[in-house]
Write a protein that holds these residues in place. Structure first.
Motif, PDB file in Angstrom:
ATOM      1  N   ILE A 785       0.838  -1.212   0.000  1.00 40.61           N
ATOM      2  CA  ILE A 785       0.000   0.000   0.000  1.00 40.61           C
ATOM      3  C   ILE A 785       0.866   1.253   0.000  1.00 40.61           C
ATOM      4  O   ILE A 785       0.580   2.226  -0.699  1.00 40.61           O
ATOM      5  CB  ILE A 785      -0.964  -0.010   1.209  1.00 40.61           C
ATOM      6  CG1 ILE A 785      -1.976  -1.147   1.059  1.00 40.61           C
ATOM      7  CG2 ILE A 785      -1.685   1.325   1.347  1.00 40.61           C
ATOM      8  CD1 ILE A 785      -2.848  -1.367   2.263  1.00 40.61           C
ATOM      9  N   THR A 789       0.670   4.429  -2.676  1.00 43.51           N
ATOM     10  CA  THR A 789       0.021   5.645  -2.159  1.00 43.51           C
ATOM     11  C   THR A 789       1.000   6.790  -1.902  1.00 43.51           C
ATOM     12  O   THR A 789       0.579   7.921  -1.668  1.00 43.51           O
ATOM     13  CB  THR A 789      -0.747   5.348  -0.856  1.00 43.51           C
ATOM     14  OG1 THR A 789       0.157   4.751   0.096  1.00 43.51           O
ATOM     15  CG2 THR A 789      -1.917   4.413  -1.107  1.00 43.51           C
ATOM     16  N   CYS A 803      -3.848   7.260 -11.236  1.00 43.32           N
ATOM     17  CA  CYS A 803      -4.284   7.457  -9.844  1.00 43.32           C
ATOM     18  C   CYS A 803      -5.694   6.901  -9.621  1.00 43.32           C
ATOM     19  O   CYS A 803      -5.996   6.352  -8.554  1.00 43.32           O
ATOM     20  CB  CYS A 803      -4.232   8.935  -9.481  1.00 43.32           C
ATOM     21  SG  CYS A 803      -2.546   9.559  -9.282  1.00 43.32           S
ATOM     22  N   LEU A 807      -6.851   4.024  -6.969  1.00 41.04           N
ATOM     23  CA  LEU A 807      -8.019   4.200  -6.100  1.00 41.04           C
ATOM     24  C   LEU A 807      -8.982   3.026  -6.245  1.00 41.04           C
ATOM     25  O   LEU A 807      -9.475   2.474  -5.251  1.00 41.04           O
ATOM     26  CB  LEU A 807      -8.716   5.514  -6.454  1.00 41.04           C
ATOM     27  CG  LEU A 807      -9.944   5.889  -5.632  1.00 41.04           C
ATOM     28  CD1 LEU A 807      -9.584   6.109  -4.176  1.00 41.04           C
ATOM     29  CD2 LEU A 807     -10.610   7.137  -6.198  1.00 41.04           C
ATOM     30  N   LEU A 810      -7.577  -0.049  -4.547  1.00 39.93           N
ATOM     31  CA  LEU A 810      -7.709   0.039  -3.083  1.00 39.93           C
ATOM     32  C   LEU A 810      -9.139  -0.240  -2.652  1.00 39.93           C
ATOM     33  O   LEU A 810      -9.377  -0.923  -1.642  1.00 39.93           O
ATOM     34  CB  LEU A 810      -7.272   1.426  -2.609  1.00 39.93           C
ATOM     35  CG  LEU A 810      -5.771   1.769  -2.737  1.00 39.93           C
ATOM     36  CD1 LEU A 810      -5.539   3.256  -2.509  1.00 39.93           C
ATOM     37  CD2 LEU A 810      -4.937   0.954  -1.744  1.00 39.93           C
ATOM     38  N   GLN A 821      -5.694   4.314   4.846  1.00 40.33           N
ATOM     39  CA  GLN A 821      -4.778   4.642   3.733  1.00 40.33           C
ATOM     40  C   GLN A 821      -5.555   5.157   2.527  1.00 40.33           C
ATOM     41  O   GLN A 821      -5.067   6.011   1.780  1.00 40.33           O
ATOM     42  CB  GLN A 821      -3.964   3.410   3.337  1.00 40.33           C
ATOM     43  CG  GLN A 821      -3.015   2.915   4.396  1.00 40.33           C
ATOM     44  CD  GLN A 821      -3.599   1.786   5.230  1.00 40.33           C
ATOM     45  OE1 GLN A 821      -4.805   1.802   5.535  1.00 40.33           O
ATOM     46  NE2 GLN A 821      -2.765   0.839   5.619  1.00 40.33           N
ATOM     47  N   PHE A 825      -4.941   8.672   0.688  1.00 35.51           N
ATOM     48  CA  PHE A 825      -4.596   8.701  -0.739  1.00 35.51           C
ATOM     49  C   PHE A 825      -5.526   9.643  -1.510  1.00 35.51           C
ATOM     50  O   PHE A 825      -5.091  10.395  -2.386  1.00 35.51           O
ATOM     51  CB  PHE A 825      -4.676   7.282  -1.330  1.00 35.51           C
ATOM     52  CG  PHE A 825      -4.366   7.213  -2.797  1.00 35.51           C
ATOM     53  CD1 PHE A 825      -3.072   7.383  -3.259  1.00 35.51           C
ATOM     54  CD2 PHE A 825      -5.369   7.001  -3.721  1.00 35.51           C
ATOM     55  CE1 PHE A 825      -2.779   7.331  -4.618  1.00 35.51           C
ATOM     56  CE2 PHE A 825      -5.098   6.950  -5.082  1.00 35.51           C
ATOM     57  CZ  PHE A 825      -3.789   7.112  -5.528  1.00 35.51           C
ATOM     58  N   CYS A 829      -4.430  12.897  -3.792  1.00 34.35           N
ATOM     59  CA  CYS A 829      -4.849  13.038  -5.195  1.00 34.35           C
ATOM     60  C   CYS A 829      -5.672  14.308  -5.399  1.00 34.35           C
ATOM     61  O   CYS A 829      -5.559  14.964  -6.439  1.00 34.35           O
ATOM     62  CB  CYS A 829      -5.659  11.818  -5.632  1.00 34.35           C
ATOM     63  SG  CYS A 829      -4.687  10.327  -5.777  1.00 34.35           S
TER      64      CYS A 829
END
Length: 864
Positions: A785, A789, A803, A807, A810, A821, A825, A829
């Motif tokens: 992770i 990230t 990105c 996402l 995740l 996290q 993140f 972003c």
């Protein structure tokens, strides 16, 4: 038509009248005469009459009865070519071409020289691309009708398609020697050009050139003649002669960019300076032509480029040319040219604001530029900064343009496009809706607005928007399907996929697939038409296009969506809704249960209403087709199964359905990386080791450094380690030999670590490596992770798309549970890409359903 079971004169006369009625499309009269024969006790089971009655019924749309009569007739007279021919016609009308060919071959056993059967057989053979069979059938037709032009042309074309050029040319030469035509005969001219095409494809360019030069007096199409002469001379390195022809072509059409390129090649100009001088001479010669002013910008550099592009842009901006940026966008591959253009534009803005000229040094030179010049500079700069991903500047310039002229539609479209590129489809759709409101009669803006609505997942609104230009009395979705509006259907499928409505997404994908099947079927009409009209070059082009039709981007997009949906349905099958609802109702309070029952009742009523509307629409379509059809057998196409979303989403074997979409891509889109990556995903789930290996090898040939290929390799390594003990020795040998270069004796962990080390500068590569790290060992979660990230400066490819992929990974659990996290993140972003909707805090995000509710409230408020 002689019969193996002859009728007496009276009945035979009636049978001939049946045939005549069929040919003249008087089907009811034909049935009347058939009844008169069959009502005679001696001939109630006369095979050929029964068959003709079945064929006539088929033309009236009574298919089941038709098959019953034709099969009965065939059973009663198996040696009748008429019965077999009719059975073949029936199969052909149902698009069962292989079965129809078998029927025609059986008919020819009993009547080997029947021209009509041979013609019908040849049409099916070329449709099915049975080229050897087509050649043999055309030879028989030539022997039976040696005086007919189509017999010779069809036989020659069969050899051409088989790439037996010498035989094709011999036949064409023999036929042409027999012809006596005037010099200005168009069909003879087309035949000569077709003959020349065959000579060119045979590789004998000198003979092709000689043939063209000898035949030029008889060729009517002078443009094609000169293009071919120029091209052949160029290929044969006769540059002077080629230059003469291309000079004539440029004189004829100075707007054709291809002619200039060929002329440069003929004059053997290689230095950029010489090429620029060449274009400048033609710019003086043709001052109104665009190519000689635009094309030198591709070759000019430094101060010369600045001078030329300055002059080019000034003229376009003063005139008001909206697609100027699109015209110059190809120059942006050169960074120095981009900077030059930007510097000039910023200079224009300052000078136009101050003195109304493009340069402050021209204050006393001539009249001022039109007021719109500043508008078009703003417009260009907005697109310029959008292309360079500088969203803030792009929005500031497009806002300045809108403030300058708030009624120009292109400005609102461009603002929507800027937001789309910035990753905010909701805001983009709003600006397109604004532009559409400025001109509701513009179909292009209407379509563009609908596309942006679909990108923002507003499917119903997009349908309503398109409904302004579709046929009345039919729902917009139905009408768009009838018109084969594939851009709408592919975007619709992707919207449904994002919304999780997998059945609806698959319905749209299957509709697109059916369109391509229909296009392939439609070529049937051209097999005889093109031969008759002598459009032979176009016909060969059509056949070759049809052979690769499913390689078209529309099909690829729909097939990719369908395969992804089927893979998702295999991984996460839909639950049985009725059983789930029964479980939920047990725990509900009486008031809530009542509400649920009311909701279910409304949903059932709505579904019944929609089903009724679809049936009514189908009846209208059937009536429309019947009124248009002239009674042809081909007019009665087989009824396709209705595409029911729920049924499509609950298919028994999703992977087999995915393979149906995948196979055309493997043949016709084999140069695209996604094809082989999708193939791996399908065969990985089917546990087909050799097919997985095949997909990896093909992908390796296209892009061996692709990060997604790495994740395929790691999973493949892991899979073969599990199942290796169950293999046969031959499979073991093949896999070991083929994978030796991929794995180089390393294990899966070592392979993944090595990949991460080699690609530490790429976020996309690190994402795939980190996913495999967690997949191989979930104890490495925190490190995996952290890798994806930490958006520090070491990554060179941090952009919205990658990105967003991080996402999604995740959120989908590719790294296990990681809520903290994930939020961190999203904040990172959001600071990098403040306009992207996916990275906005949950409080600022608006789903399509919520947005619709807000819009309805605003409309209600405005009306009050």
């Amino acid at each position: 038509m002689p019969s193996s079971n002859p009728l007496p004169p009276k009945e035979n006369a009636l049978f001939k009248r049946i045939l005549r009625c069929y040919e003249q499309k008087q089907y009811k009269n034909g049935l009347k005469f058939a009844k008169q024969i069959l009502s005679n006790p001696k001939y109630t089971e006369h095979g050929e009459t029964l068959a003709m009655k079945g064929l006539t019924l088929n033309c009236l749309g009574r298919k089941e009865e038709a098959y019953e009569y034709v099969r009965r007739g065939l059973r009663n007279d198996l040696k009748s070519h008429v019965c077999w021919h009719v059975y073949g016609l029936l199969q052909r009308s149902d698009k069962k071409y292989d079965e129809a060919i078998k029927c025609y071959r059986n008919a020819l056993k009993w009547e080997k020289d029947n021209i009509q059967i041979l013609r019908d057989l040849s049409l099916l053979q070329i449709q099915m691309r049975d080229l050897e069979g087509y050649r043999d059938t055309r030879y028989q037709l030539l022997m039976l009708r040696p005086t007919q032009r189509a017999s010779w042309i069809g036989y020659a074309m069969s050899f051409h398609l088989l790439e037996e050029y010498k035989n094709a040319l011999n036949i064409l030469e023999t036929f042409l020697e027999q012809q006596k035509v005037s010099n200005l005969d168009y069909e003879h001219s087309e035949l000569l050009l077709y003959q020349n095409l065959v000579i060119q494809e045979s590789g004998d360019l000198k003979e092709a050139l000689r043939h063209l030069e000898d035949s030029q007096e008889q060729i009517v199409d002078k443009l094609t003649l000169k293009e071919n002469l120029g091209d052949l001379n160029l290929k044969l390195n006769r540059h002077t002669k080629a230059g003469e022809y291309y000079e004539q072509l440029v004189q004829r059409n100075p707007e054709n960019t291809g002619y200039y390129g060929k002329l440069i090649e003929a004059r053997q100009l290689t230095e950029p300076k010489d090429i620029v001088d060449f274009y400048l001479r033609y710019a003086e010669k043709f001052p109104r032509a665009m190519p000689p002013r635009r094309l030198p910008l591709n070759f000019a550099t430094g101060e010369q480029f600045r001078s030329l592009v300055d002059k080019y842009m000034r003229k376009a901006l003063s005139k008001g040319v909206p697609p100027l940026f699109v015209d110059l966008r190809s120059l942006y591959s050169d960074r120095s040219k981009t900077e030059t253009i930007e510097g000039l534009l910023l200079q224009y803005v300052e000078a136009l604001k101050k003195i109304g000229k493009y340069s402050e040094g021209e204050a006393n030179n001539g009249p001022k530029e039109p007021a719109s010049a500043l508008l078009w500079v703003y417009y260009y700069l907005a697109q310029h900064y959008d292309y360079l991903n500088q969203t803030e500047k792009a929005i500031s310039y497009i806002d300045a343009a809108i403030e300058h002229t708030p009624t120009l539609i292109e400005l609102f479209v461009t603002k929507g496009r800027i937001y789309k590129h910035a990753g905010d489809p909701q805001e983009a759709y709003k600006w397109l809706e604004e532009s559409q409101a400025l001109d509701t009669a513009d179909r292009y803006i209407n379509s563009k607005c609908a596309k942006y609505m679909l990108r923002a997942d507003y499917v119903k609104e997009a349908e309503d928007t398109c409904g302004k230009f579709t046929r009345e009395g039919v729902s917009a979705m139905e009408n768009l399907n009838e018109m084969q509006c594939m851009w709408f259907q592919t975007e619709c499928a992707l919207a449904y996929q994002r919304l999780g409505k997998y059945g609806d997404a698959l319905k749209k994908c299957h509709e697109v697939d059916r369109h391509f099947s229909e296009i392939i079927e439609d070529q049937f009409d051209f097999h005889t038409y093109c031969m008759r009209k002598m459009t032979l070059r176009s016909y060969v082009g059509l056949l070759r296009l049809e052979d690769v039709l499913r390689g078209h981007p529309f099909y690829f997009k729909a097939a990719k969506c369908a395969i992804e949906v089927y893979l998702h349905l295999f991984d996460e099958p839909l639950k049985d809704e009725s059983a789930e609802q029964e479980l939920n109702t047990e725990n509900l309070a009486p008031s809530e249960l009542k509400k649920l029952r009311n909701k279910q009742r409304k949903a059932r009523r709505k579904a019944e209403q929609e089903s009724l509307q679809q049936k009514e629409a189908q009846v209208k379509r059937d009536q429309h087709h019947k009124s248009r059809q002239q009674g042809d057998v081909e007019a009665d196409a087989p009824q396709l199964d209705e595409l029911v979303p729920d049924k499509l989403a609950r298919v028994r074997d999703p992977l087999e359905e995915a393979i149906k979409f995948l196979q055309p891509l493997q043949t016709l889109a084999k140069d695209r990386m996604e094809t082989h990556l999708m193939a791996f995903e399908v065969y990985y789930r089917k546990r087909k080791v050799l097919l997985m290996l095949q997909s990896i090898k093909r992908a390796q040939q296209i892009d061996p450094k692709n990060p997604k290929l790495h994740s395929c390799l790691v999973r493949f390594f892991e899979h073969i380690a599990e199942v290796r003990s169950d293999w046969e020795p031959c499979i073991e040998e093949v896999v070991s030999r083929e994978t030796e270069s991929y794995f180089a004796g390393k294990g899966a962990h070592a392979l993944n670590e090595d990949f991460l080390e080699r690609n530490s500068h790429s976020l996309w590569a690190v994402l795939e490596g980190a996913k495999m790290m967690y997949h191989l060992d979930n104890k490495c979660q925190s490190r995996a992770i952290e890798l994806v990230t930490s958006l520090d400066n070491k990554y060179q490819d941090v952009n919205i798309e990658i990105c967003t992929d991080v996402l999604t990974s995740l959120r989908n659990g590719n790294f296990g549970s990681c809520e903290a996290q994930l939020e961190e993140f999203i904040k990172k972003c959001n600071s990098l890409f403040p306009y992207t909707a996916a990275f906005k805090p949950p409080s600022e995000q608006v789903s399509p359903s919520e947005s619709n509710h807000i819009c309805q409230e605003q409309d209600s408020y405005n009306s009050n």
